[in-house]
Motif scaffolding. Structure first.
Motif: not given
Length: 206
Positions: A1-9, A48-64
């Motif tokens: 039985m093949s192993k389930k493939r994980g999600l790409s970035v 965390k890493d995926i979220l940061q990549s979206l922030v870096d690409d201005t697709l997600v906003d963030s504020d403190r």
């Protein structure tokens, strides 16, 4: 039985962005690390890493706010960002086309008895630079593959035209090599070494 493939970035980025669009709320990182695995199948360790990549690409906003960081994204802004970015890519492709057309003219002129080797070296360098730019554009387009399918189809068509143009002046470079062999009795390897033509210099694949 093949192993389930994980999600790409890219799949994780798309799913996390969808989560923001669906919820239309403000989140802290720890909240996303709990929700994303349950609702989008994204492992909490990678949130965390995926979220940061979206922030870096201005697709997600963030504020403190106070001592906490909050993240949010709304479809309207994401759409505007995608349109703006894709517009920039379109302009870069058009500029690349203009430069390639100019290089084609220079290469054609170099074939007609021009024996100034320095000019031909500069042409070959320019060819390599434009090929590198084309690869960068391809990579950028791939990152936006899931964002705007209709616009990306148009850009892929433009990329195909750019590839065809690049291959035309690549063919001209080969023609210059043939001319040098006939004119000066040089071997192909000598010409490659003389003008800095890499061993893997060849036509682009569409």
């Amino acid at each position: 039985m093949s192993k389930k493939r994980g999600l790409s970035v890219e799949e994780k980025r798309t799913r996390l962005l969808q989560l923001f669009f669906e919820k239309k709320e403000f989140f802290q990182l720890k909240e996303l690390e709990k929700i994303a695995p349950k609702e989008k199948g994204i492992t909490s360790m990678s949130v965390k890493d995926i979220l940061q990549s979206l922030v870096d690409d201005t697709l997600v906003d963030s504020d403190r706010i106070g001592t906490s960081n909050y993240f949010w994204a709304f479809p309207s802004k994401a759409s505007n960002n995608r349109k703006r970015r894709l517009g920039e890519l379109g302009e870069r492709l058009a500029e690349s086309e203009r430069k390639k057309a100019h290089l084609e003219e220079q290469v054609a002129a170099a074939k007609v008895g021009r024996e100034d080797s320095e000019d031909r070296v500069q042409l070959l360098r320019s060819v390599q630079e434009k090929r590198a730019q084309r690869q960068e554009l391809d990579a950028e387009l791939e990152r936006y593959r899931a964002c705007d399918p209709e616009r990306l189809r148009e850009l892929r068509e433009q990329t195909a035209v750019a590839t065809e143009a690049a291959n035309r002046w690549t063919e001209n470079v080969f023609a210059v090599k043939t001319w040098c062999k006939s004119k000066f009795g040089l071997e192909g390897s000598q010409i490659d070494k003389q003008f800095g033509i890499p061993e893997d210099f060849d036509y682009l694949q569409s």
